[in-house]
Design a protein around this motif. Structure first.
Motif, PDB file in Angstrom:
ATOM      1  N   GLN A  83      -2.987   8.354   4.070  1.00 36.22           N
ATOM      2  CA  GLN A  83      -3.118   8.322   2.488  1.00 36.22           C
ATOM      3  C   GLN A  83      -4.382   7.875   2.058  1.00 36.22           C
ATOM      4  O   GLN A  83      -5.299   7.361   2.608  1.00 36.22           O
ATOM      5  N   LEU A 102      -3.481  -2.004  -3.323  1.00 32.69           N
ATOM      6  CA  LEU A 102      -4.294  -1.956  -2.085  1.00 32.69           C
ATOM      7  C   LEU A 102      -4.531  -3.366  -1.477  1.00 32.69           C
ATOM      8  O   LEU A 102      -4.594  -4.512  -2.386  1.00 32.69           O
ATOM      9  N   ILE A 127       0.867  -1.239  -0.007  1.00 29.44           N
ATOM     10  CA  ILE A 127       0.100  -0.071   0.088  1.00 29.44           C
ATOM     11  C   ILE A 127       1.016   1.301  -0.198  1.00 29.44           C
ATOM     12  O   ILE A 127       0.631   2.182  -0.563  1.00 29.44           O
ATOM     13  N   PHE A 128       1.800   1.402   0.868  1.00 31.22           N
ATOM     14  CA  PHE A 128       2.586   2.590   0.919  1.00 31.22           C
ATOM     15  C   PHE A 128       3.887   2.664   0.316  1.00 31.22           C
ATOM     16  O   PHE A 128       4.553   3.558   0.393  1.00 31.22           O
ATOM     17  N   SER A 156      -6.005   5.060   4.306  1.00 36.20           N
ATOM     18  CA  SER A 156      -5.220   4.363   5.303  1.00 36.20           C
ATOM     19  C   SER A 156      -4.085   5.052   5.519  1.00 36.20           C
ATOM     20  O   SER A 156      -4.136   6.393   5.422  1.00 36.20           O
ATOM     21  N   GLY A 157      -3.485   4.476   6.517  1.00 38.38           N
ATOM     22  CA  GLY A 157      -2.282   5.614   7.337  1.00 38.38           C
ATOM     23  C   GLY A 157      -1.357   4.636   8.258  1.00 38.38           C
ATOM     24  O   GLY A 157      -1.601   3.315   8.384  1.00 38.38           O
ATOM     25  N   ASN A 190      -6.292   6.803  -1.267  1.00 39.93           N
ATOM     26  CA  ASN A 190      -6.241   6.256  -2.722  1.00 39.93           C
ATOM     27  C   ASN A 190      -7.538   6.335  -3.398  1.00 39.93           C
ATOM     28  O   ASN A 190      -8.505   5.914  -2.971  1.00 39.93           O
ATOM     29  N   TRP A 219       3.170  12.595  -1.006  1.00 39.40           N
ATOM     30  CA  TRP A 219       2.719  12.413  -2.133  1.00 39.40           C
ATOM     31  C   TRP A 219       1.634  12.705  -2.756  1.00 39.40           C
ATOM     32  O   TRP A 219       0.784  13.016  -1.704  1.00 39.40           O
ATOM     33  N   GLN A 231      -0.813  11.503  -0.219  1.00 38.71           N
ATOM     34  CA  GLN A 231      -0.087  10.974   1.260  1.00 38.71           C
ATOM     35  C   GLN A 231       0.303  12.064   1.886  1.00 38.71           C
ATOM     36  O   GLN A 231       1.044  12.906   1.416  1.00 38.71           O
TER      37      GLN A 231
END
Lengths: 139, 372
Positions: B76, A98, A92-93, B34-35, B78, B106, B90
């Motif tokens: 983040q 995903l 993901i990062f 997400s993070g 997406n 990002w 991000q």
């Protein structure tokens, strides 16, 4: 009261082992399912798909609360769910993908796999029906 | 110039989002959040220098617990617009460039041209070393931080530019080819020893050209990369002996990783070459760990040999570290690490005059890492 002679011990041990094997066999019947038009897979391919290394396939997960999820990842990748999460957080990062989408149960996984040629899922063998094809079987 | 390029990038991303609007109705917009984060306490057992984790940090631990050295928080988004169009943003809050800052790490638009090839434009990751692209994400790594001996050399984690990502599976091996072009600006903090103190200034990284190649097969990952950067370093408070620096810096790295779920072995060798010979170096590390259920003890040894004309007098830097990762709860890991590292390392700034740089310091770090 049981007398612990060596032969009684062996009998008990055998009974315990037999019970353990029976449990193992029940939990062990996991099939990897794909669209009926998709080719079968090797175990290495299954591992690659569910660790985010595949470029084509779209892995789908069962809910984290389903015991099959931990069982499947243990067998397919040799990793527990925390390690799998660490692997996917690298995917993901780095912007490479995903995490697999989650579906609540085997029926939902079958529906998405029957609908999309790229989807790869896992279910108990007992939940199998003709809408999907077995790509790999863990036994 | 950097600002105008960034504006250009932002408008491009906006244009892509707008263009993808019609596709949204057809295929549905897929938004995912997400993070990641690290809450850490870092303690360097010395009163003779400051310990930090990047050239971009001007403060750190000097005989006290400092939460700012390793703590960070990233988020983040997406956005998948369907039809192969997507965008990623991000943000990262971390101590760097003169304070505890929230930066856009990002922001790029991505077009998936086919199964194997995608192109990205915007502010994007610079994969200069094997772990560059996840060095902020502690949860994705077994240790507390990437070894300073190797990873200090290029403190830039993202560039404004463009990138191709080509991934192809062939005979059970996945190959990745990832060329990048771009530019970046940072602030850097140096100490050249001799009690002259701390120098800082803006560093411009122009004409960044990088190529990242990797092959993954089962537990194995082999990785080769080369990144060339034109560096211009200005000084805010330059003493007479420090002129602005201008040179071309070439980073070449070879990495190998084995991870079968239980055993982890990771090694990387990096050579840095400068056009004027000023900051040439060779560095490398070896890290070995083993998982026992939720527990993962590990050891790491890293070396740096300074060869460039400006740094040849600095003794080699060596770090030996031992640590333990504990996957304590769902998506949360706790790590403890103890390391012995020499004062010759670039981790140390604001050294007392006359300090013997061959001396060693013990650094303790306790970190809580999470992803969501």
């Amino acid at each position: 009261m049981a007398t612990w002679t060596p032969s009684a011990f062996r009998r008990h041990l055998a009974a315990v082992l037999l019970a353990a094997c029976a449990c193992g066999a029940r939990a062990g019947d996991i099939v990897v399912i794909v669209h009926p038009s998709a080719p079968p897979m090797t175990k290495d391919e299954v591992e690659d798909v569910f660790l985010g290394r595949s470029v084509r396939a779209m892995p789908v997960d069962q809910a984290r609360s389903q015991p099959i999820r931990a069982e499947f990842y243990g067998r397919a990748t040799g990793r527990d769910l925390a390690q799998v999460k660490a692997v996917w957080s690298r995917v993901i990062f780095t912007g490479k993908g995903l995490t697999p989408k989650e579906y609540p149960d085997a029926a939902a996984v079958k529906r998405i796999v029957a609908d999309s040629p790229r989807a790869v899922g896992y279910i108990e063998k007992s939940a199998l029906d003709p809408s999907v094809k077995v790509a790999y079987e863990f036994n | 110039m950097a600002r105008s390029l960034l504006r250009y990038v932002f408008s491009l991303v906006a244009a892509v989002c707008a263009a993808a609007g019609p596709a949204r109705a057809a295929e549905g917009l897929d938004l995912r959040f997400s993070g990641y984060g690290t809450v850490a306490a870092t303690y360097a057992d010395t009163h003779r220098a400051l310990y930090r984790s990047s050239w971009r940090q001007g403060s750190g631990s000097r005989g006290r617990i400092d939460p700012g050295v390793d703590s960070r928080l990233g988020g983040q988004v997406n956005a998948d617009f369907g039809g192969g169009w997507s965008a990623v943003a991000q943000v990262l809050a971390v101590r760097r460039d003169g304070g505890d800052r929230l930066d856009m790490e990002w922001l790029y638009a991505q077009a998936q041209l086919n199964d194997e090839l995608s192109v990205r434009v915007g502010r994007l990751v610079l994969p200069a070393f094997m772990l560059s692209d996840v060095r902020n994400v502690g949860y994705a790594q077994h240790w507390v931080r990437t070894p300073a001996e190797v990873y200090f050399w290029l403190p830039v984690t993202s560039v404004d530019g463009a990138q191709l990502l080509y991934r192809r599976a062939w005979n059970g091996t996945t190959f990745t080819v990832q060329p990048t072009v771009g530019q970046a600006d940072t602030r850097q903090y140096f100490d050249f020893g001799g009690g002259h103190g701390l120098f800082s200034g803006k560093a411009s990284f122009r004409n960044v050209r990088g190529l990242n190649l990797s092959a993954e097969r089962g537990p194995w990952t082999l990785r080769f990369g080369q990144t060339v950067v034109d560096v211009h370093q200005n000084w805010d408070n330059a003493p007479p002996f420090l002129a602005p620096l201008d040179f071309r810096h070439t980073f070449t790295g070879l990495g190998l990783q084995y991870d079968d779920g239980a055993l982890l072995v990771m090694t990387e060798l990096v050579n840095t070459d400068t056009s004027d010979g000023s900051f040439d170096s060779r560095s490398g590390y070896l890290s070995v760990g083993h998982r026992f259920g939720p527990w993962m003890p590990y050891v790491t040894r890293a070396h740096l040999h300074n060869a460039g004309t400006r740094i040849a007098s600095i003794p080699p830097s060596i770090t030996s570290a031992a640590g333990l990762r504990w996957d304590a709860w769902k998506d949360v890991a706790v790590k403890g690490q103890v390391e012995r590292t020499r004062l010759s390392g670039q981790q140390f700034i604001a050294l007392d005059p006359g300090v013997d740089r061959r001396g060693s310091v013990t650094v303790f770090t306790l970190a809580l890492e999470f992803v969501f």
